[in-house]
Design a protein around this motif. Structure first.
Motif, mmCIF file in Angstrom:
data_model
loop_
_atom_site.group_PDB
_atom_site.id
_atom_site.type_symbol
_atom_site.label_atom_id
_atom_site.label_comp_id
_atom_site.label_asym_id
_atom_site.label_seq_id
_atom_site.Cartn_x
_atom_site.Cartn_y
_atom_site.Cartn_z
ATOM 1 N N ILE A 1 0.837 -1.205 0.000
ATOM 2 C CA ILE A 1 0.000 0.000 0.000
ATOM 3 C C ILE A 1 0.865 1.246 0.000
ATOM 4 O O ILE A 1 0.628 2.199 -0.756
ATOM 5 C CB ILE A 1 -0.944 -0.006 1.219
ATOM 6 N N GLN A 2 1.900 1.237 0.828
ATOM 7 C CA GLN A 2 2.786 2.402 0.910
ATOM 8 C C GLN A 2 3.573 2.591 -0.387
ATOM 9 O O GLN A 2 3.840 3.725 -0.793
ATOM 10 C CB GLN A 2 3.739 2.255 2.091
ATOM 11 N N LYS A 3 3.906 1.478 -1.042
ATOM 12 C CA LYS A 3 4.650 1.561 -2.304
ATOM 13 C C LYS A 3 3.733 1.796 -3.505
ATOM 14 O O LYS A 3 4.194 1.834 -4.645
ATOM 15 C CB LYS A 3 5.444 0.267 -2.522
ATOM 16 N N TRP B 1 -3.020 11.677 10.865
ATOM 17 C CA TRP B 1 -2.189 12.421 9.912
ATOM 18 C C TRP B 1 -1.555 13.631 10.587
ATOM 19 O O TRP B 1 -0.370 13.921 10.380
ATOM 20 C CB TRP B 1 -3.043 12.861 8.732
ATOM 21 N N LEU B 2 -2.304 14.339 11.426
ATOM 22 C CA LEU B 2 -1.749 15.488 12.140
ATOM 23 C C LEU B 2 -0.637 15.059 13.095
ATOM 24 O O LEU B 2 0.409 15.720 13.188
ATOM 25 C CB LEU B 2 -2.864 16.203 12.918
ATOM 26 N N THR C 1 1.638 9.257 4.417
ATOM 27 C CA THR C 1 0.927 10.455 3.978
ATOM 28 C C THR C 1 -0.558 10.325 4.332
ATOM 29 O O THR C 1 -1.014 9.275 4.794
ATOM 30 C CB THR C 1 1.081 10.649 2.464
ATOM 31 N N LEU C 2 -1.301 11.407 4.092
ATOM 32 C CA LEU C 2 -2.741 11.354 4.326
ATOM 33 C C LEU C 2 -3.381 10.280 3.454
ATOM 34 O O LEU C 2 -4.297 9.570 3.897
ATOM 35 C CB LEU C 2 -3.358 12.723 4.040
ATOM 36 N N ARG C 3 -2.887 10.135 2.222
ATOM 37 C CA ARG C 3 -3.388 9.087 1.321
ATOM 38 C C ARG C 3 -3.129 7.708 1.906
ATOM 39 O O ARG C 3 -4.025 6.837 1.911
ATOM 40 C CB ARG C 3 -2.722 9.217 -0.043
ATOM 41 N N ASP C 4 -1.918 7.472 2.421
ATOM 42 C CA ASP C 4 -1.574 6.166 2.992
ATOM 43 C C ASP C 4 -2.468 5.831 4.186
ATOM 44 O O ASP C 4 -2.938 4.695 4.322
ATOM 45 C CB ASP C 4 -0.109 6.141 3.417
ATOM 46 N N HIS D 1 4.093 4.254 9.063
ATOM 47 C CA HIS D 1 4.913 5.379 9.526
ATOM 48 C C HIS D 1 6.337 4.961 9.872
ATOM 49 O O HIS D 1 7.140 5.820 10.264
ATOM 50 C CB HIS D 1 4.261 6.022 10.759
ATOM 51 N N ASP D 2 6.643 3.663 9.739
ATOM 52 C CA ASP D 2 7.980 3.139 10.043
ATOM 53 C C ASP D 2 8.389 3.465 11.485
ATOM 54 O O ASP D 2 9.480 3.949 11.761
ATOM 55 C CB ASP D 2 9.015 3.701 9.062
#
Length: 540
Positions: free
Chosen positions: A354-356, A415-416, A426-429, A486-487
């Protein structure tokens, strides 16, 4: 002659409010006094006037918002902004057994109480839902059979059985013209041993006398037999009641009990359903299910064994290469939606892809959210009668809002938080991975809902346990998703989730404060406008 004045016991207090307005006396001579504005409960005195304590005080109901505000408000702020004191009792009566009955204004759903000897409301323990009542009761009376008659300010009279079920209501306020049975200002009610009701109309200076009708007498006979456990004997009376009122819930319940005792469980279940009696319906359904299993056990075992053999055969053919089924999905959108099942076995790979951006998209996530909301609606409205959650008749829009709002707050808040805590997502992720974490709920909760049509009320723990496992599974995936997207390490993941929840609480708190202030502002503005208009009319 003997006079009993204000209690002098130090436990009562010198500044305690004492404005007696209603009084009953039990067989031992103890006095139970309703004092105007006394929220501690009923003032209890012995026959010599000695203070025995407060009897059966009302409780303060707290909503979820109230409990949430408690986390942030100080004692001084609560004292200024919140009014959290029990409501004082309005009126009181006592029956032949010495049980105390009270009514409370502005207490909808719990306005009528029947207290035992230590002041506990035993009426609520006999029901699995709130009473059908009003919030403006002013008096109550109890007949020799334990039926309750509550009078409202508007002149309506509610009659209840011993368990607090509404039998019927009648009366009302005479607005344009005076009519028998309607009141100008009804203030008091009582009953005699023959079941006649006496209602005092203060404005007209009259006492209205209500004599039971033929319908009421039949219904009372049925209730008396029912409360004695003579369900079969009461059946003919319930059937007569149904000829007068085919929608009477209490009559349906009585007929259900009679049919259940006769062994006619199909008819019993139908009547219990009409009466909205889930526990009794469950008992009838259990009997029907038991009969079905006994009559079809051989066929059920055969089908079950056949399914097992079929699965074993397919597995053997697949392993030997004799059966190969490959379905290629050319549409990426459909492929991304179906990829939801991959998170059940390989959550780490799912979040990585998803992140990639190799799997998942905003559109596919939006469709998954839509599936989630559909399952929520199915869960709320689609359960069997026994497990139906829609007890308050919530609307579809309300259910969707209560499900979508927390998810939306989670996405924005996370996200904040991640933006100021070196999160890589990101917000999308966040929007996409959160959708995929609902996969266990979307895929398995429908099976739980369908099982509600098989299980009974006594097996509720199976439904609750399965739902708990699914929700816990979603929680674990959400935790893993935050960590991978977010790793973060475990410590930072926990920190991120706690801060996210904190932001959600802050947003809700800000909304609640703004809502309260805006509500007060609009009321103040409306009051000012009304006052101005009134003074303008006066000046003319």
């Amino acid at each position: 002659m003997k006079r009993i004045g204000r209690p002098t016991n130090p436990l009562f207090g010198e500044t305690a409010n004492y404005k007696p307005k209603k009084l009953v006396v039990d067989k031992r001579g103890n006095l139970y006094i309703v004092s105007e504005g006394t929220f501690e409960g009923i003032i209890q005195l012995d026959k010599d006037g000695q203070f025995l304590g407060y009897f059966g005080s009302n409780t303060v109901g707290l909503t979820f918002l109230d409990k949430f505000i408690d986390l942030f408000y100080t004692k001084e702020q609560k004292a200024k902004l919140l009014n959290r004191i029990p409501k004082p009792y309005t009126n009181i009566t006592i029956d032949d057994k010495g049980l105390i009955y009270t009514v409370t204004q502005k207490e909808s759903g719990n306005a009528i109480k029947r207290h035992n000897t230590i002041g506990i409301n035993v009426l609520s323990a006999s029901r699995d839902r709130k009473m059908i009542d009003e919030d403006n009761f002013i008096d109550i009376a109890v007949d020799k059979d334990g039926r309750m008659y509550a009078l409202t300010e508007t002149g309506l009279i509610y009659e209840y059985d011993q368990e607090g079920n509404l039998i019927f209501s009648f009366g009302g306020r005479a607005i344009a013209t005076e009519r028998n049975g309607l009141f100008s200002v009804a203030v008091a009610i009582t009953t005699d041993e023959n079941g006649n009701l006496y209602v005092l109309d203060r404005e007209r200076g009259l006492v209205h006398i209500f004599v039971p009708t033929e319908y009421a007498n039949i219904l009372h006979k049925a209730l008396n037999l029912y409360e004695e456990g003579k369900y079969l004997e009461s059946k003919k009376y319930w059937e007569q009641v149904m000829t007068y009122d085919g929608y009477s819930k209490i009559a349906h319940h009585g007929l259900g009990k009679a049919y259940f005792q006769e062994g006619d469980y199909n008819r019993a279940a139908l009547h219990f359903k009409e009466a909205f009696s889930r526990r009794d319906y469950s008992d009838a359904f259990w009997e029907l299910r038991n009969m079905f299993l006994q009559n079809h056990m051989g066929l059920i075992l055969f089908v079950f064994l056949l399914i097992i053999i079929l699965f074993v055969l397919i597995d053997w053919l697949s392993r030997t290469g004799k059966l190969s089924v490959k379905v290629k999905v050319k549409s990426k959108l459909i492929s991304d939606i179906l990829y939801m099942k991959n998170i059940l076995k390989h959550p780490l790979d799912t979040f990585y892809y998803i992140q990639k951006k190799r799997h998942g998209s905003v559109l596919s996530a939006s469709i998954i959210y839509l599936l989630f909301l559909i399952v929520v609606l199915f869960d709320y409205f689609g359960r069997s009668f026994i497990f139906n959650l829609n007890t308050n008749e919530r609307s579809v829009g309300f259910v969707i809002l209560t499900a979508a709002a927390p998810v939306g707050l989670w996405v924005i808040s996370n996200w904040l938080v991640s933006s100021i805590n070196d999160g890589k997502g990101t917000l999308r992720d966040i929007y996409i991975f959160t959708a995929y974490t609902f996969a266990p709920y979307i895929l398995f909760q429908p099976l739980v809902i369908l099982s509600t049509y098989i299980l009974t009320y006594n097996e509720t723990f199976l439904i609750d346990f399965a739902s708990l496992i699914i929700i816990s599974w979603v929680g674990v995936l959400l935790f893993t998703g935050v960590k991978e997207i977010h790793d973060y390490n475990i410590r930072n993941t926990i920190k991120s989730i706690l801060l996210t929840l904190g932001w959600i609480f802050v947003m809700i708190l800000i909304y609640s404060i703004v809502y309260m202030l805006w509500d007060q502002l609009t009321e103040t503005a409306f009051g000012i406008v009304q006052e101005v208009l009134y003074r303008v009319r006066i000046s003319r």
